[in-house]
Each structure stands twice: as structure tokens, then as C-alpha cells.
Write an enzyme that holds these catalytic residues in place. Structure first.
Site, mmCIF file in Angstrom:
data_model
loop_
_atom_site.group_PDB
_atom_site.id
_atom_site.type_symbol
_atom_site.label_atom_id
_atom_site.label_comp_id
_atom_site.label_asym_id
_atom_site.label_seq_id
_atom_site.Cartn_x
_atom_site.Cartn_y
_atom_site.Cartn_z
ATOM 1 C CB ALA A 2 0.251 -7.416 4.953
ATOM 2 C CE LYS A 3 -3.965 -0.963 5.761
ATOM 3 N NZ LYS A 3 -4.554 -0.058 4.748
ATOM 4 C CB SER A 4 -4.097 -9.232 3.574
ATOM 5 O OG SER A 4 -2.694 -9.229 3.327
ATOM 6 C CB SER A 51 -5.037 1.990 0.938
ATOM 7 O OG SER A 51 -6.303 1.620 0.439
#
Length: 292
Positions: A261-263, A10
Site C-alpha cells: 500500500a502507498k500508505s 488513484s
């Protein structure tokens, strides 16, 4: 026929080592099997998916030595495919509209939890309380005429009753070591959202439609998506789509044991490249052998 693999990130941030593991595994397996490796950008969230992230994904993959076969499939170009699939499920009486906001659902869940424990899905999210099922057709029509935000949910009980017991072929291993023939547990996810008014799809719906349309035979992805396969197998049966093989691989984790994770601000491949690392060193970090 030769197998078909895919990598489907994504573009809502830069790729990190976790993405690199999945992309390299898919690419290596495809080449060793004489198959095809496809690239898909899962960009249905148009607010968070940015052009700069899309461009960076292509750049990072090429830097890793990964080449894909055929054009890149961008999900935002194929909403009509997902809408058609949702319409087929609706025609079977398997979808119903819900109108609550996230805050309203949180209040409903809190009220249920006050009466006792409330079930959570495999990701730890409370299940939808299902109150929209009790709305009369007149109430639904009134809300729709008023332009209320609408989420189309799968009636999980009805869908499971229609399909009976299902399983999938696992060639890797789940978080608990599950492998071989794995029984599905779609009920654990409750009445999942399959489409919204503003976005006529969801991750669950678009991924199974895309895999079928692209002829993907082998799905290789992280163990965090292991139990999502239950929902995907259910949708494949309901929509009459082919049954792929699955292989879930272990996740790349930070020193504290949390998955990258990107977050969480995981270090991107771009940053590692700036620090002077090369693709061979990335493979060694991921404990992946060189591929010629």
C-alpha cells in the site's frame, strides 16, 4: 462485441508492484481477447491527488509496455455524471443527509460499543450508527441552512428491500475462494456514503457510473475489493446499469504478509526502475508470463 477492461488507479502516490499486477493482468487479458484496455484516473480526492502522481502513472505504465485505448478518463472532470446518478437515487427516496464529523461518529460508535459489540464492515470500519435518519425535516433544513458539512448516505435497508437478492459472476476468486455465482452482502457495509457536499460522489458511486459510461465489460481488480462488489451490484441495479463480469486476483504482499500500500511506504515502480530492474523482471517478480 469485444470485451472492455480497465485499470483505474488513484493518483495519490506512486504505483507499486500491486498496481503493476492489476494493470498488466487487465492489459494482457484485453489484448488476448481482442478487446480494449482503458485507463481511468480516480482523482475525486482533489486534496490528495497531485499532478505529479498523474504524470508518473502514465510514465510507469508506458515503461511497463502498457498502452491504453482512447483518452484517459479523469473522474474530476465528470462530477456532473455522478451528481446526476446521486439525484436519481435521491428521487427514489434512497438517500438521506448526515452531518456528523468523523470525531462525532467515533463518539457515537464508542457509546454503542460500550453497550455491547458493534458491527464492522468488511474493511474493519465500524458501521455508521444511523442517527441522522431520526432527524426531523425541520432539523435537517436548519442544519442545511447553517451550511453544515453534509454526507449523503444510502439507506441500505430500503435499497436492499427494493432490489431483493442479488449476485455477481466471479471469474477469479475471493479471499475465501468464492467463485462462480457469488451472492451479494451489501448490508455488511451499512449506510455507505455516496456523495458529500464538497465532492458530489464517492468511490462506490463513481466507479459504477464510470464503468457503465465507458462500456466496461470485465472488471479485474485485487481481492481487497471483493466484497465492495456487493455495493456495486446493488447500485448497478438501482441505477439500471449493465452487469459486468468480475475477476478478483490475489494481492502482492510484503515479507510480513501485509498487502502493499502507498500508505505503508511500499516500494514504488519508479524506485525499482532506478535500481535497474526492467519490465521483464517485474513480470517475473509478479509471476506473470511475457506477453507478445
Amino acid at each position: 462485441m469485444p470485451p472492455v477492461f480497465r485499470f483505474a488507479p488513484s493518483p495519490n502516490g506512486y504505483l507499486h508492484l500491486g498496481h503493476a499486477r492489476s494493470a498488466l493482468l487487465n492489459f494482457d487479458l484485453a489484448r488476448r481477447a481482442g478487446g480494449r484496455f482503458l485507463l481511468r484516473l480516480e482523482d475525486i480526492d482533489r486534496a490528495r491527488c497531485k499532478p505529479e502522481f498523474k504524470a508518473a502513472i502514465l510514465e510507469d505504465l508506458l515503461w511497463l509496455g502498457i498502452a491504453w485505448d482512447g483518452p484517459v478518463r479523469r473522474q474530476s472532470d465528470h462530477f456532473a455524471d455522478y451528481r446526476a446518478a446521486a439525484d436519481r437515487l435521491a428521487a427514489q427516496g434512497l438517500l438521506y443527509p448526515s452531518f456528523e464529523s468523523r470525531a462525532e461518529i467515533a463518539r457515537l460508535v464508542a457509546a454503542e460499543q460500550a453497550r455491547g459489540r458493534w458491527p464492522h464492515d468488511p474493511d474493519g470500519v465500524p458501521l455508521y450508527p444511523g442517527v441522522a435518519k431520526a432527524l426531523s425535516p425541520q432539523a435537517v433544513a436548519l442544519l442545511q441552512r447553517a451550511g453544515a458539512p453534509t454526507a449523503w448516505r444510502l439507506d441500505m435497508t430500503r435499497a436492499c428491500d427494493r432490489c431483493g437478492e442479488l449476485d455477481w459472476t466471479e471469474r477469479g476468486a475471493g479471499p475465501g475462494g468464492d467463485t462462480g455465482r457469488v451472492p451479494t452482502r451489501p448490508q455488511a457495509w451499512g449506510d455507505v456514503i455516496l456523495a458529500r457536499k464538497e465532492i458530489p460522489t464517492s468511490y462506490h458511486l463513481s466507479v459504477v457510473v464510470d464503468d457503465a459510461l465507458q462500456g466496461v465489460t470485465d472488471i479485474v481488480r485485487g481481492q481487497d475489493l471483493f466484497w465492495s462488489t456487493s455495493v456495486h451490484r446493488l447500485l448497478q441495479v438501482l441505477l439500471g446499469l449493465p452487469r459486468p463480469n468480475y475477476r478478483h486476483h490475489r494481492l502482492v504482499r510484503d515479507p510480513g504478509g501485509a498487502k502493499l500500500a502507498k500508505s505503508n511506504g511500499a516500494t514504488s515502480l519508479r524506485e525499482l526502475r532506478k535500481r535497474g530492474l526492467n519490465p521483464a523482471e517485474i513480470r517475473r517478480m509478479l509471476e506473470l508470463s511475457p506477453f507478445d
